[in-house]
Design an enzyme around this catalytic site. Structure first.
Site, PDB file in Angstrom:
ATOM      1  N   GLU A 193     -53.800 -37.625  60.172  1.00  0.00           N
ATOM      2  CA  GLU A 193     -52.378 -37.656  59.807  1.00  0.00           C
ATOM      3  C   GLU A 193     -52.013 -36.574  58.802  1.00  0.00           C
ATOM      4  O   GLU A 193     -50.952 -35.959  58.892  1.00  0.00           O
ATOM      5  CB  GLU A 193     -51.995 -39.035  59.247  1.00  0.00           C
ATOM      6  CG  GLU A 193     -51.876 -40.136  60.298  1.00  0.00           C
ATOM      7  CD  GLU A 193     -53.191 -40.836  60.591  1.00  0.00           C
ATOM      8  OE1 GLU A 193     -54.225 -40.465  59.992  1.00  0.00           O
ATOM      9  OE2 GLU A 193     -53.192 -41.761  61.426  1.00  0.00           O
ATOM     10  N   HIS A 196     -52.407 -52.950  57.592  1.00  0.00           N
ATOM     11  CA  HIS A 196     -51.465 -52.590  58.659  1.00  0.00           C
ATOM     12  C   HIS A 196     -50.129 -53.309  58.500  1.00  0.00           C
ATOM     13  O   HIS A 196     -49.397 -53.465  59.467  1.00  0.00           O
ATOM     14  CB  HIS A 196     -52.068 -52.950  60.030  1.00  0.00           C
ATOM     15  CG  HIS A 196     -53.167 -52.036  60.467  1.00  0.00           C
ATOM     16  ND1 HIS A 196     -54.276 -51.790  59.690  1.00  0.00           N
ATOM     17  CD2 HIS A 196     -53.345 -51.301  61.586  1.00  0.00           C
ATOM     18  CE1 HIS A 196     -55.082 -50.953  60.321  1.00  0.00           C
ATOM     19  NE2 HIS A 196     -54.533 -50.633  61.474  1.00  0.00           N
TER      20      HIS A 196
END
Lengths: 339, 326
Positions: free
Chosen positions: B60, B129
């Site tokens: 990322e 998450h």
């Protein structure tokens, strides 16, 4: 040197214009930085200030190997690259002062010099962050179908950042026209390469990504030009990135507040014996490329340029504090939270 | 009117903008050959080819930074995070690079980029998450932060975000992708920074955004059964915030509850509460009350989730409290 560029060496390989540019641009970088150091001592320049003295060939030799449409990005030791690219020294000095006439109107400061007209895309303050950005700049050139590339400089300290490794892999995957340059001056602030990297031959990290990678004498401007020209050819052919490790040295501390207890005086003197500016001067005189009188003329010209830059910075106005609200968004009527 | 899914609305916005401007490209994990982890980008590789839709490795920080550089150099990247929970490893490029570039370069380099993907919790995914980052990014000058709650808003706001010349964080939810809503056939854009009153009412103002809007609207439905008419405001954008619409409503209802999925400290709800007390103090008949996630990470097991996330029950209690009802 573990691995060399392939071209063969001879005494005089480049034009008079090229040698003249190298001498003049490196001298300007040096005199400018010496003056910046003095002015820092006088507190005319505040904040952080990282000088390039000793490393001049890394910028100057790369400039002559590229075109004016190629893009540049580097870390925070960033006064010299734009000086070489032709940015007005007065605007850079004014930026170090924080004046309204500076390269970014006093908003970026020493670590964040930008000059869009000359494709100098910063001066970036977070170690290694410019490397994925440099990848993206090169990516955009390929996307648009140009033959231009991005040259992305970083220090040896940046090589241990994860961002750099992600960028190397992506650059190879997308065959991006980028030249990654490690200006290895031996020290990440006060930590030597030996104390911070298990791999001391930094260019070999490129090989982990199958990236063509070479070590280059960073004190020799001709070697640098040669290596960058080869890397540029590779990029323009569509063969993707190259990693070049320029083995160089900074004569001054990491920044102005560095007592330099991590290295010896002897080590500094040894590198000064291989000074890039003295080397090119010797080549010029030994081969009658320019006369001593012509070099003296250049010295005078550069001295005046630096004096003029300081005068410009001194006499320039301070910015209006309220202008800090400009350039935060392109949207002109952005509703800032005011209380 | 035509009814489509939230994911389809997002896809349509990207498709239309990519057809309109060849400098727009999509990049992210699994966006191309896999057709999107949540099938948002389904069919896009087929239409636009591999030079417009890029799969990335799981890196990322690297591809976010690539997007910033590409944006500085004339392109309009859409960078997809599989979830904003993974944007944390890229946050240096989002904040230090994209948000500050224009100011730091004295106006020379803008970064017209969209970082998009789901935010917040999505079932039993565990703490890593399940975080909300709307208030984190909203705290950063230079960014715009869009958090739509309906397919219609998502399409119009994403098109506006892609055309916007400043960096935009565009936040969705895995739990909204299947939601259906009316979306007209023709092209339209919605302005960034304008709230929408999703339900009119006079008795109490409920302000929310994104997935939590479902809680706000369901609570309003329940309240109506008791004869309480709640006005429900969807912020749609949390940077900038449309304070004026909120204040106007609170001046009418004199009572306000904010529903937000993020943890409470320094949340959007705190920000709204400050502005309401500062600008509508004399209109308030009760302190503003907020319903946020509890001040803890979101644990895995269902009872923990029930005890942590905002819900309709807590919202109804908050409304009754500001109305001094039992």
């Amino acid at each position: 040197m573990a691995k060399k560029s392939t071209a063969t060496k001879s005494k005089v390989k480049y034009s008079k214009e090229t040698y003249t540019f190298w001498y003049e641009s490196m001298l300007l970088m040096r005199r400018f930085e010496e003056k910046a150091g003095q002015l820092y001592g006088q507190q005319k320049i505040r904040g952080f200030c990282h000088l390039y003295i000793g490393q001049e060939a890394c910028a100057s030799g790369a400039i002559t190997a590229l075109t004016k449409d190629d893009k540049w990005i580097t870390a925070y030791r960033d006064h010299a690259h734009p000086l070489g690219l032709g940015t007005d020294p007065g605007a850079i000095m004014a930026e170090l002062f924080g004046k309204a006439t500076g390269t970014t109107k006093g908003k970026g400061g020493s670590m964040h010099i930008f000059d869009k007209e000359r494709n100098f895309m910063g001066g970036h303050g977070i170690v290694g962050a410019q490397v994925p950005m440099g990848l993206g700049i090169g990516f955009a050139e390929k996307y648009k179908g140009t033959k231009n590339l991005c040259i992305c400089h970083m220090g040896d300290g940046a090589v241990r950042q994860g961002a750099v490794h992600e960028a190397f892999n992506l650059a190879m995957l997308y065959k991006t026209p980028v030249i990654f340059v490690i200006e290895n001056n031996g020290y990440a602030m006060g930590t030597s390469v030996k104390r911070s990297s298990n791999v001391e031959e930094l260019y070999t990290i490129g090989e982990a990504y199958d990236m063509p990678a070479f070590a280059v004498d960073g004190m020799n401007v001709e070697d640098i030009h040669e290596a960058v020209a080869e890397a540029a050819e590779r990029a323009r052919k569509g063969d993707g990135p190259t990693l070049l490790e320029f083995r160089t040295y900074r004569y001054k501390g990491h920044s102005m507040s560095d007592p330099q207890k991590y290295r010896t005086r002897e080590e500094v003197e040894e590198y000064k014996g291989r000074d890039p500016l003295e080397q090119v001067k010797k080549t010029i005189l030994d081969n009658d490329i320019l006369t001593q009188d012509e070099l003296t003329e250049i010295d005078k010209k550069v001295k005046k340029q630096v004096e003029d830059a300081v005068k410009f910075a001194e006499e320039s106005p301070w910015p209006d504090g309220q202008d800090a609200f400009k350039d935060v968004y392109l949207q002109e009527d952005y509703p800032f939270v005011m209380e | 009117m035509r009814v489509i899914q939230f994911r389809e609305a997002i896809r349509e916005a990207m498709n239309e903008e990519m057809r309109r401007d060849e400098n727009v490209f999509l990049m992210g994990e699994e966006v191309a050959e896999y057709n999107g982890a949540y099938k948002v980008s389904q069919g896009m590789l087929d239409e636009f080819g591999p030079n417009r839709v890029y799969d990335t490795p799981i890196a990322e920080l690297g591809f976010a930074g690539l997007g910033v550089g590409a944006g500085m150099n004339g392109l309009r990247p859409i960078i997809e995070f599989m979830t904003f929970n993974f944007s944390l490893v890229a946050i240096d490029q989002i904040i230090n690079s994209s948000a500050k570039m224009l100011a730091m370069s004295g106006g020379q380099y803008s970064v017209p980029i969209v970082f998009r993907g789901p935010t917040g919790s999505a079932g039993q995914l565990g703490a890593t998450h399940s975080s909300n980052f709307e208030n984190w990014f909203a705290n950063t000058p230079g960014l715009k932060v869009v958090v739509p709650s309906t397919p219609y808003d998502a399409k119009g706001l994403l098109k506006a975000s892609i055309r916007d010349n400043d960096p935009v964080i565009f936040m969705e939810s895995e739990m909204m992708y299947n939601d259906k809503g009316e979306v007209p056939e023709g092209e339209y854009l919605l302005p960034i920074g304008v709230a929408d009153i999703k339900r009119k009412g006079k008795d109490v103002t409920i302000i929310s955004f994104g997935k939590a809007m479902k809680i706000a609207l369901e609570a309003a439905e329940e309240l109506a059964k008791d004869g309480i008419e709640a006005e429900v405001i969807d912020l749609r954008t949390v940077r900038p915030i449309d304070y004026a619409t909120c204040l106007e409503s609170v001046k009418k209802t004199n009572r306000c509850v904010v529903v937000e999925e993020a943890n409470p400290l320094a949340a959007i709800s705190s920000e709204l509460t400050y502005h309401i007390q500062r600008n509508a103090f004399d209109y308030l008949d009760a302190p503003v009350i907020r319903v946020n996630s509890m001040d803890i990470p979101l644990s895995f097991s269902a009872p923990y989730i029930e005890a942590t996330l905002p819900n309709v029950k807590r919202t109804l209690e908050a409304v009754k409290q500001v109305m001094y009802k039992k």
